[in-house]
Design a protein around this motif. Structure first.
Motif, mmCIF file in Angstrom:
data_model
loop_
_atom_site.group_PDB
_atom_site.id
_atom_site.type_symbol
_atom_site.label_atom_id
_atom_site.label_comp_id
_atom_site.label_asym_id
_atom_site.label_seq_id
_atom_site.Cartn_x
_atom_site.Cartn_y
_atom_site.Cartn_z
ATOM 1 N N LYS A 13 30.016 163.141 -57.053
ATOM 2 C CA LYS A 13 31.326 163.569 -56.541
ATOM 3 C C LYS A 13 31.159 164.739 -55.578
ATOM 4 O O LYS A 13 30.153 165.460 -55.597
ATOM 5 C CB LYS A 13 32.261 163.958 -57.679
ATOM 6 C CG LYS A 13 31.826 165.171 -58.476
ATOM 7 C CD LYS A 13 32.801 165.460 -59.605
ATOM 8 C CE LYS A 13 32.428 166.707 -60.397
ATOM 9 N NZ LYS A 13 31.118 166.572 -61.084
ATOM 10 N N HIS A 15 33.526 168.057 -53.841
ATOM 11 C CA HIS A 15 34.738 168.851 -53.788
ATOM 12 C C HIS A 15 34.821 169.516 -52.418
ATOM 13 O O HIS A 15 33.813 170.021 -51.903
ATOM 14 C CB HIS A 15 34.748 169.932 -54.878
ATOM 15 C CG HIS A 15 34.926 169.383 -56.248
ATOM 16 N ND1 HIS A 15 34.019 169.547 -57.272
ATOM 17 C CD2 HIS A 15 35.939 168.645 -56.788
ATOM 18 C CE1 HIS A 15 34.452 168.953 -58.366
ATOM 19 N NE2 HIS A 15 35.614 168.391 -58.098
ATOM 20 N N VAL A 17 37.343 172.214 -49.987
ATOM 21 C CA VAL A 17 38.458 173.149 -50.017
ATOM 22 C C VAL A 17 38.289 174.171 -48.906
ATOM 23 O O VAL A 17 37.169 174.508 -48.519
ATOM 24 C CB VAL A 17 38.538 173.867 -51.386
ATOM 25 C CG1 VAL A 17 37.322 174.759 -51.620
ATOM 26 C CG2 VAL A 17 39.815 174.690 -51.515
ATOM 27 N N LYS A 26 43.783 174.289 -52.062
ATOM 28 C CA LYS A 26 43.798 173.105 -52.916
ATOM 29 C C LYS A 26 42.456 172.391 -52.828
ATOM 30 O O LYS A 26 41.988 172.065 -51.738
ATOM 31 C CB LYS A 26 44.917 172.152 -52.500
ATOM 32 C CG LYS A 26 45.005 170.914 -53.376
ATOM 33 C CD LYS A 26 46.124 169.984 -52.937
ATOM 34 C CE LYS A 26 46.177 168.737 -53.808
ATOM 35 N NZ LYS A 26 47.239 167.802 -53.388
ATOM 36 N N HIS A 28 40.010 169.266 -53.196
ATOM 37 C CA HIS A 28 40.091 167.811 -53.118
ATOM 38 C C HIS A 28 38.778 167.205 -53.616
ATOM 39 O O HIS A 28 37.699 167.715 -53.307
ATOM 40 C CB HIS A 28 40.350 167.368 -51.679
ATOM 41 C CG HIS A 28 41.608 167.929 -51.100
ATOM 42 N ND1 HIS A 28 42.820 167.277 -51.149
ATOM 43 C CD2 HIS A 28 41.837 169.115 -50.471
ATOM 44 C CE1 HIS A 28 43.749 168.016 -50.581
ATOM 45 N NE2 HIS A 28 43.180 169.135 -50.149
ATOM 46 N N ARG A 29 38.878 166.113 -54.364
ATOM 47 C CA ARG A 29 37.706 165.463 -54.953
ATOM 48 C C ARG A 29 37.490 164.091 -54.341
ATOM 49 O O ARG A 29 38.448 163.334 -54.119
ATOM 50 C CB ARG A 29 37.890 165.315 -56.465
ATOM 51 C CG ARG A 29 36.696 164.716 -57.197
ATOM 52 C CD ARG A 29 37.062 164.374 -58.633
ATOM 53 N NE ARG A 29 35.934 163.876 -59.400
ATOM 54 C CZ ARG A 29 35.430 162.645 -59.329
ATOM 55 N NH1 ARG A 29 35.980 161.763 -58.501
ATOM 56 N NH2 ARG A 29 34.409 162.290 -60.080
ATOM 57 N N TYR A 30 36.223 163.763 -54.068
ATOM 58 C CA TYR A 30 35.858 162.463 -53.511
ATOM 59 C C TYR A 30 34.654 161.896 -54.263
ATOM 60 O O TYR A 30 33.793 162.651 -54.733
ATOM 61 C CB TYR A 30 35.484 162.598 -52.027
ATOM 62 C CG TYR A 30 36.621 162.994 -51.134
ATOM 63 C CD1 TYR A 30 37.428 162.045 -50.521
ATOM 64 C CD2 TYR A 30 36.906 164.340 -50.900
ATOM 65 C CE1 TYR A 30 38.487 162.416 -49.695
ATOM 66 C CE2 TYR A 30 37.961 164.725 -50.079
ATOM 67 C CZ TYR A 30 38.742 163.755 -49.486
ATOM 68 O OH TYR A 30 39.785 164.124 -48.674
ATOM 69 N N ILE A 48 35.032 163.488 -44.671
ATOM 70 C CA ILE A 48 35.745 164.451 -45.506
ATOM 71 C C ILE A 48 35.936 165.785 -44.776
ATOM 72 O O ILE A 48 36.936 166.478 -45.006
ATOM 73 C CB ILE A 48 35.071 164.657 -46.882
ATOM 74 C CG1 ILE A 48 33.647 165.204 -46.741
ATOM 75 C CG2 ILE A 48 35.087 163.363 -47.687
ATOM 76 C CD1 ILE A 48 32.988 165.524 -48.088
ATOM 77 N N SER A 51 38.855 165.230 -42.367
ATOM 78 C CA SER A 51 40.135 165.130 -43.073
ATOM 79 C C SER A 51 40.737 166.497 -43.405
ATOM 80 O O SER A 51 41.961 166.607 -43.590
ATOM 81 C CB SER A 51 39.957 164.334 -44.371
ATOM 82 O OG SER A 51 39.588 163.003 -44.106
ATOM 83 N N HIS A 52 39.900 167.527 -43.489
ATOM 84 C CA HIS A 52 40.400 168.823 -43.958
ATOM 85 C C HIS A 52 40.182 169.974 -42.985
ATOM 86 O O HIS A 52 40.707 171.064 -43.200
ATOM 87 C CB HIS A 52 39.739 169.163 -45.299
ATOM 88 C CG HIS A 52 40.065 168.185 -46.373
ATOM 89 N ND1 HIS A 52 41.292 168.133 -47.001
ATOM 90 C CD2 HIS A 52 39.336 167.165 -46.908
ATOM 91 C CE1 HIS A 52 41.300 167.153 -47.892
ATOM 92 N NE2 HIS A 52 40.127 166.540 -47.847
#
Length: 288
Positions: A13, A15, A17, A26, A28-30, A48, A51-52
């Motif tokens: 996974k 994370h 932020v 916040k 976010h987990r992927y 990812i 996206s942020h």
């Protein structure tokens, strides 16, 4: 408020932020495509980040489960993402996003996050251990993260031990290699299952031996345990200290503090702190 986009990439996974001087946004987990090709894993990281990333981010900082040449952010190898090796990650990300980038081993990020933001001061010599799929570790000496000449400092899990290496006996592999699920065994042990408790006693003996090597090598003030297995610390604390006492001098063991992490998202906070340390004027920009 300006911030740094921080990523904690694991074998299963990730994370993501934005972190500022006010703390974490916040998280976010992927799910990580750990069996993907080198190109697919890199595409996942690009996605990812894209996206942020926003106009308030002054840079990108990553913790990766890899052997990293810290000076240039080069990924040497990644055990739990087998096709992801020999990657000039820092160079690729700087080129694609046009921002300063910092890349470190994830255990270094965990350790430095704990050192900077956990309740551990005063404490100049500090070791962080992550107990998950594998065993990762980071070392702070005299208040500075120590990575060695090639970025391999703290790879205690790769030390030769019994019929393999330390990691095979002192991480999730200890259970996996016996065909067991560590989380399930912990639940059973908590409910009083004697066989499951015996497994954690054995685990503590092996981990105690590993920590004795660290204790004799670096003589830290404190060792902090992170990762999923650290949540079961009460199940192996006794056997760990018995093993430590057997392999180390009584004075060293009596003065040593070992405790599980109480800091949420320590690797992300560590990535942020390392970015401030390594990027010129980052602190001034973040402070506005």
């Amino acid at each position: 408020m300006t911030g740094v986009l921080c990523i904690d990439l694991g074998g299963t996974k990730a994370h993501v932020v934005e972190v500022s001087q006010n703390g974490l946004g916040k998280v976010h987990r992927y799910d990580v495509p750990s069996q993907g090709s080198k190109r697919e894993v890199l595409a996942f990281i690009y996605q990812i980040i894209t996206s942020h990333l926003n106009a308030s981010c002054i840079g990108i900082s990553l913790g990766v489960p890899s052997s990293v040449r810290v000076a240039d952010g080069y990924i040497i190898e990644t055990v739990n993402i087998p096709n992801w090796h020999s990657v000039s990650l820092k160079e690729l990300l700087c080129s694609k996003f046009g921002l300063p980038v910092v890349v470190h081993n994830d255990a270094n990020c965990f350790t430095y996050g704990e050192y900077q933001y956990g309740s551990h001061l005063p404490c100049d010599n500090f070791v962080g251990i992550t107990l998950g799929t594998g065993l990762g570790s980071g070392v702070v000496l005299n208040g500075e993260l120590y990575t060695g000449s090639n970025g391999f400092a703290g790879e205690f899990g790769s030390f030769t031990y019994l019929e393999g290496i330390v990691e095979g006996y002192s991480s999730g592999q200890f259970f996996k290699l016996q065909g067991l699920d560590g989380a399930q065994e912990a639940e059973k042990a908590m409910l009083g299952d004697a066989k499951s408790q015996m497994l954690f006693d054995q685990f503590g003996v092996h981990l105690g031996h590993a920590l004795s090597l660290i204790l004799l090598a670096f003589d830290p003030d404190k060792i902090v345990l992170g990762g999923s297995i650290s949540l079961s610390y009460s199940l192996f604390k006794s056997s760990l200290f018995s093993s430590l006492s057997e392999h180390s001098h009584e004075m060293l063991v009596s003065r040593l503090c070992v405790q599980p992490s109480r800091l949420q998202y320590a690797p992300l906070l560590g990535s942020f702190a390392l970015f401030i340390n390594e990027i010129p004027h980052a602190k001034e920009v973040l402070n506005g």
